[in-house]
Design an enzyme around this catalytic site. Structure first.
Site, PDB file in Angstrom:
ATOM      1  N   TYR A 151       0.833  -1.213   0.000  1.00  0.00           N
ATOM      2  CA  TYR A 151       0.000   0.000   0.000  1.00  0.00           C
ATOM      3  C   TYR A 151       0.865   1.259   0.000  1.00  0.00           C
ATOM      4  O   TYR A 151       0.628   2.187  -0.788  1.00  0.00           O
ATOM      5  CB  TYR A 151      -0.902  -0.048   1.238  1.00  0.00           C
ATOM      6  CG  TYR A 151      -1.881   1.097   1.360  1.00  0.00           C
ATOM      7  CD1 TYR A 151      -3.062   1.111   0.621  1.00  0.00           C
ATOM      8  CD2 TYR A 151      -1.643   2.156   2.228  1.00  0.00           C
ATOM      9  CE1 TYR A 151      -3.965   2.149   0.747  1.00  0.00           C
ATOM     10  CE2 TYR A 151      -2.538   3.192   2.363  1.00  0.00           C
ATOM     11  CZ  TYR A 151      -3.704   3.188   1.622  1.00  0.00           C
ATOM     12  OH  TYR A 151      -4.602   4.227   1.761  1.00  0.00           O
ATOM     13  N   ALA A 153       3.899   1.610  -1.006  1.00  0.00           N
ATOM     14  CA  ALA A 153       4.597   1.734  -2.296  1.00  0.00           C
ATOM     15  C   ALA A 153       3.677   2.382  -3.334  1.00  0.00           C
ATOM     16  O   ALA A 153       4.101   3.245  -4.108  1.00  0.00           O
ATOM     17  CB  ALA A 153       5.060   0.363  -2.776  1.00  0.00           C
TER      18      ALA A 153
END
Ligand code: NAP
Length: 243
Positions: A151, A153
């Protein structure tokens, strides 16, 4: 009526922040094309809102469906002024335990979904002489969060896309900004363990979770002409959590 005459697409508009944004944008005079996975949820949003909210079942990972829906909107409304890339999911876990499917799922919706939707509307925005794109990042895209490697990233990636698209599209009068919410009271945070939420609240100077409307109002500012010289920015809406 800060969005009078504007045509807006909001993804993930069937619940949470996207729902609040659809209702607010319509109240401010926009024609809102509300995209989400379930028609019933979208119809409930359209019934609750005042103004024009048009529901469309669109999965932001489905490029043919996106293209077809954009063509349909251009057929009726002739233009697209605003795109809010709000749809997002979580599939949390520590990297050491995360399976590849959880990584791919979150990347596909939260990051590739933004690419898909931006690409689908860009030509129409250029032809219309400009537009405003708002991407939903997160405080965890800036600072990281254990258990959210996939998430965070995507939410960091969205910031990179926002800044790059600002530079690519500025000459076409297309503004591109991101909003980085803190912890907001929606179905997404309903899954967060109570003790994590309590810890986050302790770190939040304003001492509360945000509401979906708190974020919708930030979207509204960035969508409206009030932000006509704002582009490439990441607006933190987090009660001070990021300090
Ligand atoms: P939410 O309440 O879970 O609502 C998200 C909506 O997006 C749901 O209606 C969901 O449908 C829909 N959706 C999921 N996958 C989709 C897809 N592939 N295509 C189209 N729609 C899809 O989440 P939220 O809290 O409002 O979050 C909105 C955005 O804010 C997300 O990008 C999220 O990452 C971001 N954000 C939220 C918080 C927070 O604390 N809540 C903090 C920072 C950032 P289903 O319910 O059917 O799956």
């Amino acid at each position: 009526m800060r969005l009078n005459g504007k045509v807006a697409i909001i993804t993930g508009a069937g619940a949470g922040i996207g729902k609040a944004a659809a209702i607010l944008f319509a109240a401010e005079g926009a024609t809102v094309h509300a995209w989400d996975l379930k028609m019933e949820a979208l119809q409930a949003v359209a019934a609750e809102g005042k103004g024009k909210i048009v529901p469309h079942v669109v999965d932001v990972t489905n490029r043919p469906q996106i293209k077809e829906t954009v063509e349909k909107i251009l057929g009726t409304d002739k233009k697209i002024d605003i795109l809010v890339n709000n749809a997002g999911i979580t599939a949390d876990g520590l990297l050491i335990k995360m399976d590849e499917a959880a990584w791919d799922r979150v990347i596909n919706v939260n990051l590739k979904g933004v690419f898909n939707c931006c690409q689908a509307v860009m030509r129409a925005m250029i032809d219309n002489g400009g537009g405003s794109i708002i991407n939903t990042s997160s405080v965890v895209g800036v600072y990281g969060n254990p258990g959210q490697v996939n998430y965070s990233a995507t939410k960091a990636g969205v910031i990179g896309m926002t800044k790059t698209l600002c530079k690519e599209m500025g000459k076409k009068k297309i503004r591109v900004n991101a909003v980085a919410p803190g912890f907001i009271s929606t179905d997404m945070t309903a899954k967060v363990p109570e003790k994590v939420l309590t810890m986050m609240l302790e770190k939040t100077p304003l001492q509360r979770l945000g509401s979906p409307e708190d974020i919708a109002r930030a979207y509204l500012f960035l969508a409206s002409d009030e932000s006509s010289f704002v582009s490439g920015q990441v607006l933190g809406v987090d009660g001070g959590l990021s300090l």
